[in-house]
Design a protein around this motif. Structure first.
Motif, PDB file in Angstrom:
ATOM      1  N   LYS A 169       0.833  -1.204   0.000  1.00  0.00           N
ATOM      2  CA  LYS A 169       0.000   0.000   0.000  1.00  0.00           C
ATOM      3  C   LYS A 169       0.865   1.249   0.000  1.00  0.00           C
ATOM      4  O   LYS A 169       1.928   1.283   0.610  1.00  0.00           O
ATOM      5  CB  LYS A 169      -0.898   0.010   1.231  1.00  0.00           C
ATOM      6  CG  LYS A 169      -2.044  -0.982   1.159  1.00  0.00           C
ATOM      7  CD  LYS A 169      -2.923  -0.864   2.397  1.00  0.00           C
ATOM      8  CE  LYS A 169      -4.090  -1.827   2.311  1.00  0.00           C
ATOM      9  NZ  LYS A 169      -4.976  -1.737   3.470  1.00  0.00           N
ATOM     10  N   LEU A 170       0.351   2.280  -0.693  1.00  0.00           N
ATOM     11  CA  LEU A 170       1.037   3.569  -0.671  1.00  0.00           C
ATOM     12  C   LEU A 170       0.768   4.246   0.665  1.00  0.00           C
ATOM     13  O   LEU A 170      -0.341   4.193   1.191  1.00  0.00           O
ATOM     14  CB  LEU A 170       0.546   4.458  -1.812  1.00  0.00           C
ATOM     15  CG  LEU A 170       0.913   3.978  -3.222  1.00  0.00           C
ATOM     16  CD1 LEU A 170       0.270   4.878  -4.256  1.00  0.00           C
ATOM     17  CD2 LEU A 170       2.425   3.955  -3.410  1.00  0.00           C
ATOM     18  N   ARG A 171       1.805   4.885   1.207  1.00  0.00           N
ATOM     19  CA  ARG A 171       1.645   5.558   2.485  1.00  0.00           C
ATOM     20  C   ARG A 171       1.325   7.037   2.244  1.00  0.00           C
ATOM     21  O   ARG A 171       2.033   7.720   1.509  1.00  0.00           O
ATOM     22  CB  ARG A 171       2.924   5.400   3.315  1.00  0.00           C
ATOM     23  CG  ARG A 171       2.624   5.419   4.789  1.00  0.00           C
ATOM     24  CD  ARG A 171       3.726   4.848   5.658  1.00  0.00           C
ATOM     25  NE  ARG A 171       3.452   5.225   7.037  1.00  0.00           N
ATOM     26  CZ  ARG A 171       2.621   4.582   7.847  1.00  0.00           C
ATOM     27  NH1 ARG A 171       1.987   3.494   7.417  1.00  0.00           N
ATOM     28  NH2 ARG A 171       2.419   4.999   9.087  1.00  0.00           N
ATOM     29  N   VAL A 172       0.244   7.517   2.846  1.00  0.00           N
ATOM     30  CA  VAL A 172      -0.266   8.858   2.574  1.00  0.00           C
ATOM     31  C   VAL A 172      -0.361   9.649   3.876  1.00  0.00           C
ATOM     32  O   VAL A 172      -0.857   9.139   4.888  1.00  0.00           O
ATOM     33  CB  VAL A 172      -1.670   8.792   1.918  1.00  0.00           C
ATOM     34  CG1 VAL A 172      -2.219  10.193   1.677  1.00  0.00           C
ATOM     35  CG2 VAL A 172      -1.613   8.015   0.615  1.00  0.00           C
ATOM     36  N   ALA A 173       0.132  10.884   3.847  1.00  0.00           N
ATOM     37  CA  ALA A 173      -0.030  11.787   4.985  1.00  0.00           C
ATOM     38  C   ALA A 173      -0.882  12.971   4.548  1.00  0.00           C
ATOM     39  O   ALA A 173      -0.822  13.397   3.393  1.00  0.00           O
ATOM     40  CB  ALA A 173       1.338  12.279   5.467  1.00  0.00           C
ATOM     41  N   GLU A 233      -2.459   3.513   2.937  1.00  0.00           N
ATOM     42  CA  GLU A 233      -2.594   3.544   4.392  1.00  0.00           C
ATOM     43  C   GLU A 233      -2.163   4.927   4.853  1.00  0.00           C
ATOM     44  O   GLU A 233      -1.317   5.569   4.216  1.00  0.00           O
ATOM     45  CB  GLU A 233      -1.742   2.450   5.048  1.00  0.00           C
ATOM     46  CG  GLU A 233      -0.270   2.519   4.663  1.00  0.00           C
ATOM     47  CD  GLU A 233       0.515   1.297   5.128  1.00  0.00           C
ATOM     48  OE1 GLU A 233      -0.100   0.399   5.728  1.00  0.00           O
ATOM     49  OE2 GLU A 233       1.731   1.264   4.901  1.00  0.00           O
ATOM     50  N   PHE A 234      -2.768   5.409   5.943  1.00  0.00           N
ATOM     51  CA  PHE A 234      -2.519   6.776   6.354  1.00  0.00           C
ATOM     52  C   PHE A 234      -1.417   6.870   7.399  1.00  0.00           C
ATOM     53  O   PHE A 234      -1.381   6.108   8.361  1.00  0.00           O
ATOM     54  CB  PHE A 234      -3.803   7.424   6.887  1.00  0.00           C
ATOM     55  CG  PHE A 234      -4.737   7.837   5.783  1.00  0.00           C
ATOM     56  CD1 PHE A 234      -4.530   9.023   5.100  1.00  0.00           C
ATOM     57  CD2 PHE A 234      -5.799   7.014   5.408  1.00  0.00           C
ATOM     58  CE1 PHE A 234      -5.379   9.400   4.064  1.00  0.00           C
ATOM     59  CE2 PHE A 234      -6.647   7.383   4.381  1.00  0.00           C
ATOM     60  CZ  PHE A 234      -6.443   8.573   3.703  1.00  0.00           C
ATOM     61  N   ASP A 235      -0.508   7.794   7.174  1.00  0.00           N
ATOM     62  CA  ASP A 235       0.511   8.181   8.157  1.00  0.00           C
ATOM     63  C   ASP A 235      -0.059   9.373   8.912  1.00  0.00           C
ATOM     64  O   ASP A 235      -1.242   9.386   9.244  1.00  0.00           O
ATOM     65  CB  ASP A 235       1.817   8.519   7.402  1.00  0.00           C
ATOM     66  CG  ASP A 235       3.020   8.630   8.310  1.00  0.00           C
ATOM     67  OD1 ASP A 235       3.156   9.681   8.952  1.00  0.00           O
ATOM     68  OD2 ASP A 235       3.823   7.674   8.384  1.00  0.00           O
ATOM     69  N   ARG A 236       0.754  10.409   9.149  1.00  0.00           N
ATOM     70  CA  ARG A 236       0.246  11.599   9.838  1.00  0.00           C
ATOM     71  C   ARG A 236      -0.981  12.154   9.122  1.00  0.00           C
ATOM     72  O   ARG A 236      -0.956  12.392   7.916  1.00  0.00           O
ATOM     73  CB  ARG A 236       1.324  12.689   9.888  1.00  0.00           C
ATOM     74  CG  ARG A 236       0.770  13.998  10.419  1.00  0.00           C
ATOM     75  CD  ARG A 236       1.810  15.087  10.493  1.00  0.00           C
ATOM     76  NE  ARG A 236       1.136  16.333  10.894  1.00  0.00           N
ATOM     77  CZ  ARG A 236       1.731  17.364  11.460  1.00  0.00           C
ATOM     78  NH1 ARG A 236       3.032  17.341  11.679  1.00  0.00           N
ATOM     79  NH2 ARG A 236       1.037  18.428  11.798  1.00  0.00           N
ATOM     80  N   LEU A 251      -6.972  12.110  10.521  1.00  0.00           N
ATOM     81  CA  LEU A 251      -7.744  10.869  10.638  1.00  0.00           C
ATOM     82  C   LEU A 251      -7.049   9.857  11.540  1.00  0.00           C
ATOM     83  O   LEU A 251      -7.683   8.969  12.090  1.00  0.00           O
ATOM     84  CB  LEU A 251      -7.965  10.253   9.256  1.00  0.00           C
ATOM     85  CG  LEU A 251      -8.462  11.196   8.155  1.00  0.00           C
ATOM     86  CD1 LEU A 251      -8.506  10.486   6.810  1.00  0.00           C
ATOM     87  CD2 LEU A 251      -9.830  11.759   8.521  1.00  0.00           C
ATOM     88  N   THR A 252      -5.722   9.957  11.697  1.00  0.00           N
ATOM     89  CA  THR A 252      -4.981   8.981  12.508  1.00  0.00           C
ATOM     90  C   THR A 252      -4.480   9.587  13.806  1.00  0.00           C
ATOM     91  O   THR A 252      -4.171   8.879  14.747  1.00  0.00           O
ATOM     92  CB  THR A 252      -3.736   8.484  11.751  1.00  0.00           C
ATOM     93  OG1 THR A 252      -2.899   9.615  11.467  1.00  0.00           O
ATOM     94  CG2 THR A 252      -4.110   7.794  10.460  1.00  0.00           C
ATOM     95  N   ASP A 253      -4.350  10.892  13.838  1.00  0.00           N
ATOM     96  CA  ASP A 253      -3.796  11.612  14.988  1.00  0.00           C
ATOM     97  C   ASP A 253      -2.314  11.305  15.208  1.00  0.00           C
ATOM     98  O   ASP A 253      -1.787  11.532  16.293  1.00  0.00           O
ATOM     99  CB  ASP A 253      -4.606  11.335  16.259  1.00  0.00           C
ATOM    100  CG  ASP A 253      -4.638  12.559  17.185  1.00  0.00           C
ATOM    101  OD1 ASP A 253      -4.431  13.676  16.673  1.00  0.00           O
ATOM    102  OD2 ASP A 253      -4.830  12.390  18.396  1.00  0.00           O
ATOM    103  N   ILE A 254      -1.631  10.754  14.198  1.00  0.00           N
ATOM    104  CA  ILE A 254      -0.167  10.627  14.281  1.00  0.00           C
ATOM    105  C   ILE A 254       0.415  12.038  14.196  1.00  0.00           C
ATOM    106  O   ILE A 254      -0.007  12.836  13.359  1.00  0.00           O
ATOM    107  CB  ILE A 254       0.373   9.754  13.122  1.00  0.00           C
ATOM    108  CG1 ILE A 254      -0.152   8.319  13.264  1.00  0.00           C
ATOM    109  CG2 ILE A 254       1.906   9.755  13.092  1.00  0.00           C
ATOM    110  CD1 ILE A 254       0.136   7.440  12.054  1.00  0.00           C
TER     111      ILE A 254
END
Lengths: 182, 256
Positions: free
Chosen positions: A7-11, A40-43, A46-49
């Motif tokens: 999966k591509l990582r998206v912020a 998949e989401f990084d910062r 939606l993730t609060d990273i």
């Protein structure tokens, strides 16, 4: 992680924006599930990273109105292979930039000291508060932006179309009905 | 000339017939072929200032609105090179003024915006100037928002040639050139401008606005929301608005 295709990582983040573009992203509705098969989401809100790790794609809403915005934008540029300016504010400063013809000191004084109903007001100066810039800037004034997605906010269908182009490796284009500056 | 074949030129490989005396832009539009333009208005003498209608004829770039059509010309219009040039011109116009479409009541009926959509302009590319241009709200029925002026001079031409009032003019040189109101006070209220004037109906952008009419047609249902400008400009778009109602601004072509 076990899926055959990585999966591509998206912020994503919102700087001097109103989160309207993020709301429009959520407006792609059940297509979010399709999107989550690809990314998949990084910062992200939606993730609060809190900080951005290495990412394939960074999507930024909002322009630059204070020092923290610039700091976050540079973190995104360092971490993301491809950076997208999403929405009018990121693209050209948008609504917050309408203060650009006013003196910042006059602005702050009017809002915090001399405005209607204010008594014993003062301009906030806590060291934790990021300093406002004298002018609001679009993102491309400070870092290289790879792609722009205009709109206030961009319609959900435009975001979906744009992301599909991008994830498929095509230069994103928006035809009539999807390209909107308002 | 009776019975003779109409002369033709070729535009991007298509034959375009023309009447002697027609410009390339006039002939192209009459033949249903769109060429992006802003300062051109069919009712006024071509002005040749915005350069958006630039085409390439036999290797030379010219403004198609001021160049007479000639038999056998090979005209390049929608080539990647010319379209890139047009995109740059539109981007210059955007960064030189303050064009905040989300807060503009002309959004959706604005030619600058519609042309930018047609050219696929996704961003301004250059650094915005953010000029300071105070508005003029002095007139009881008309608001002037100079932030959006693209110096097409259509209001100047309409006010001088049709209305006979000379309400508008340009002042300054180069990057400082700007639209002014021809009154000693500089205020629109001190001119003879009236809402019925031709000058009210020719602004391609959102500078000259009728007060209290701004959102009678909702955003999203306006002329260029409904139809791409390349269809509107050659008369291919049928209904003006989704509702099918005529423009509430009466005879205005650019209104709402």
């Amino acid at each position: 992680m076990a899926s055959e295709k990585k999966k591509l990582r998206v912020a994503t983040t919102s700087l001097a924006g109103c989160f309207g573009c993020h709301m429009s992203l959520l407006d792609i509705d059940e297509r979010l599930l399709e999107l989550l098969k690809l990314v998949e989401f990084d910062r992200s809100p939606l993730t609060d990273i809190k900080h951005c790790g290495p990412c394939d794609l960074g999507i930024i809403e909002g322009g630059l109105c204070n020092a923290e915005n610039v700091h976050v934008l540079r973190e995104f540029r360092k971490s993301c292979k491809v950076l997208v300016a999403m929405g009018a504010c990121a693209v050209n400063g948008g609504l917050p930039a309408q203060r650009n013809h006013l003196d910042i000191r006059d602005c702050l004084q009017t809002v915090y000291m001399t405005g209607t109903g204010i008594r014993r007001g003062f301009i906030p100066n806590d060291p934790e508060l990021p300093l406002p810039l004298d002018r609001v800037h679009p993102l491309h004034d400070v870092v290289k932006i790879d792609y722009f997605l205009p709109g206030c906010p961009p319609p959900a269908d435009a975001i979906w179309h744009f992301l599909n182009d991008l994830l498929a490796g095509r230069t994103p284009t928006l035809g009539h009905g999807l390209i909107h500056y308002d | 000339m009776a019975g003779a074949e109409k002369p033709m030129f070729a535009m991007d490989g298509n034959d375009v017939p023309f009447e002697p005396g027609q410009t390339i832009l006039q002939a192209a539009l009459a033949a249903g072929r769109y060429v992006p333009h802003l300062c051109f208005h069919p009712e006024f003498k071509p002005h040749g200032s915005c350069k958006l209608c630039t085409v390439k004829i036999n290797g030379r770039t010219v403004a198609s609105c001021t160049t007479l059509a000639k038999q056998g010309d090979e005209v390049e219009s929608e080539t990647p090179e010319i379209q890139d040039l047009r995109r740059n011109l539109v981007q210059f116009l955007f960064v030189e003024g303050n064009h905040f479409c989300p807060s503009c009541e002309k959004s959706g009926s604005c030619m600058l915006q519609a042309v930018a959509y047609d050219l696929g302009v996704m961003a301004e590319h250059f650094s915005p100037f953010f000029p300071s241009r105070p508005i003029d709200a002095s007139h009881p029925d008309v608001l002037l928002d100079f932030n959006r002026c693209i110096l097409c001079e259509l209001c100047i031409r309409a006010s001088a040639e049709v209305d006979g009032k000379n309400v508008f003019a340009l002042s300054g040189r180069g990057a400082k050139k700007h639209l002014i109101v021809n009154a000693e006070s500089g205020r629109l209220a001190d001119t003879r401008l009236a809402v019925e004037d031709k000058a009210m109906d020719v602004c391609p952008v959102g500078v000259i606005l009728r007060k209290r009419r701004g959102f009678q047609v909702p955003i999203g249902e306006r002329k260029y929301d409904q139809h791409p400008i390349r269809e509107v400009a050659v008369g291919k778009a049928t209904a003006r608005h989704a509702s099918g109602k005529p423009s509430p601004q009466g005879p205005s072509k650019e209104g709402a």
